[in-house]
Design an enzyme around this catalytic site. Sequence first.
Site, PDB file in Angstrom:
ATOM      1  N   LYS A 176       4.865 -30.259   1.152  1.00 19.20           N
ATOM      2  CA  LYS A 176       4.476 -29.702   2.450  1.00 19.20           C
ATOM      3  C   LYS A 176       4.408 -30.801   3.513  1.00 19.20           C
ATOM      4  O   LYS A 176       4.867 -30.629   4.645  1.00 19.20           O
ATOM      5  CB  LYS A 176       3.117 -29.009   2.339  1.00 19.20           C
ATOM      6  CG  LYS A 176       3.112 -27.731   1.533  1.00 19.20           C
ATOM      7  CD  LYS A 176       1.700 -27.158   1.475  1.00 19.20           C
ATOM      8  CE  LYS A 176       1.631 -25.901   0.635  1.00 19.20           C
ATOM      9  NZ  LYS A 176       0.260 -25.363   0.558  1.00 19.20           N
ATOM     10  N   HIS A 179      22.142 -12.997 -24.864  1.00 16.92           N
ATOM     11  CA  HIS A 179      23.585 -13.076 -24.643  1.00 16.92           C
ATOM     12  C   HIS A 179      23.933 -14.072 -23.540  1.00 16.92           C
ATOM     13  O   HIS A 179      25.062 -14.084 -23.048  1.00 16.92           O
ATOM     14  CB  HIS A 179      24.127 -11.685 -24.298  1.00 16.92           C
ATOM     15  CG  HIS A 179      23.840 -10.666 -25.350  1.00 16.92           C
ATOM     16  ND1 HIS A 179      24.685 -10.438 -26.411  1.00 16.92           N
ATOM     17  CD2 HIS A 179      22.777  -9.842 -25.523  1.00 16.92           C
ATOM     18  CE1 HIS A 179      24.168  -9.489 -27.187  1.00 16.92           C
ATOM     19  NE2 HIS A 179      23.008  -9.111 -26.670  1.00 16.92           N
ATOM     20  N   GLU A 191       1.858 -25.536 -12.268  1.00 13.43           N
ATOM     21  CA  GLU A 191       1.000 -26.216 -11.292  1.00 13.43           C
ATOM     22  C   GLU A 191      -0.256 -26.787 -11.929  1.00 13.43           C
ATOM     23  O   GLU A 191      -0.825 -27.757 -11.437  1.00 13.43           O
ATOM     24  CB  GLU A 191       0.605 -25.248 -10.162  1.00 13.43           C
ATOM     25  CG  GLU A 191       1.689 -25.063  -9.128  1.00 13.43           C
ATOM     26  CD  GLU A 191       1.183 -24.427  -7.853  1.00 13.43           C
ATOM     27  OE1 GLU A 191       1.951 -24.375  -6.883  1.00 13.43           O
ATOM     28  OE2 GLU A 191       0.014 -23.975  -7.802  1.00 13.43           O
TER      29      GLU A 191
END
Length: 429
Positions: free
Chosen positions: A415, A301, A280
């Site tokens: 938003k 792995h 951010e």
Amino acid sequence: MVNQIVQTTLLNCSLDQSNIDKYREPVKSIHTQLKNSNNLVGWINYPMEDHNELFNDILAVASEIRSNAEILVVVGVGGSFLGARAVQDSLTPYFGKHKSGIEVIYVGQNMSGAYINQLLEYISDKEVYVNIISKSGGTMEPALAFRVMREYMENRYGSDSINRIIVTTDAEKGLLKKLADKTSYRQFVIPSDIGGRYSVLTPVGLLPIAVAGIDINALMDGAKNAAIELQEPDIAYNHAYQYAVMRHILYNMGYKVELLASFEPSLNKFHEWWKQLFGESEGKEKKGLYPSTVNFSTDLHAIGQFIQDGSPILFETLLHFHEIMVDYEIPFDSRNEDGLNYLSGRTFNEINAISKQGTALAHAEGGVPVIQLELPKLDAYHLGYLIYFFMKACAMSASLLEVNPFDQPGVEAYKKKMLELLKEEKVSK
């Protein structure tokens, strides 16, 4: 390199101290700008300030919760939950409850109906407190979760729900502040000059952390030591700035992904906090390193093959604590059917440390630049130091990119679009 708690070294790169020293004057200039700024930089001096009365209040409320409840439900998203969860998971046992704390669980960080349904079912026969954390009260995910939790607490506890809901919000404004004042909920203040992803060392993180049984005074002592040591503007004496400059130079060399790796699974949520902090802060104006994480040896792995031999788009930051609070010795087996008796008497943590060394060497020899960040011990003090170290490095790193380290316009964009779609759907119905 100076002798600070976080030791920073670099493997396999044409980058050396002379490359870093070229940034000496720009770093000093940015340091002065940050120090004198009024733009959400309250976190810089916060650990060095006198907060004894506040910390005592937090500890008193935490003690009350531990005495009267089995669960604290923390409602929050982003910086309002990631920091607390990171510290909690890093410093509490993998299995079972912490001996001096209670269970701290989180809601409001997702929109899953199954998650909240199962949470309500899980807490139905347990004593509960709720801590809602939001600067404005208007962020959709925690606002909806708090609506549900508030109704649950009122239905279950009646008028006593007022005593069991703790609000952490702005001192003066916002929907949650108005609601808390109207309802007389107890309140802790989110400092107005500290943004969410830099707020873990304020009541935002400290109350849940204290309830989990972690020593917040030790955490803050570590952060205070970091704040004092990292006041140094000269890059030669500031490891956080050295790390920031290393990242910046590697970015300019064409590396676009930073892969934070650690060797203790309890640090997985710390990784998530780190990703938000750097993602951010830097991801703006089509700039910035993409922050990604792995946990070793598990991910050796899984993604290890790509790191070693895949596209040369990433560099690696290896985070390692030399001493873990508990350990286990490899037993001797007279049958030795697995051929591992040569390791008997050594400990898992010792082998883990050797795994770190081998991983660093293998990846470096494979052409991957490797930054190593090493600390003496995984405990509250050193984690507090590391949190502040990363915040200081992040502010410098974003400033070197010439972006604002403290806003998040892209988050606000999502938003806005989500709200538009929700309102459109309501009208269409």
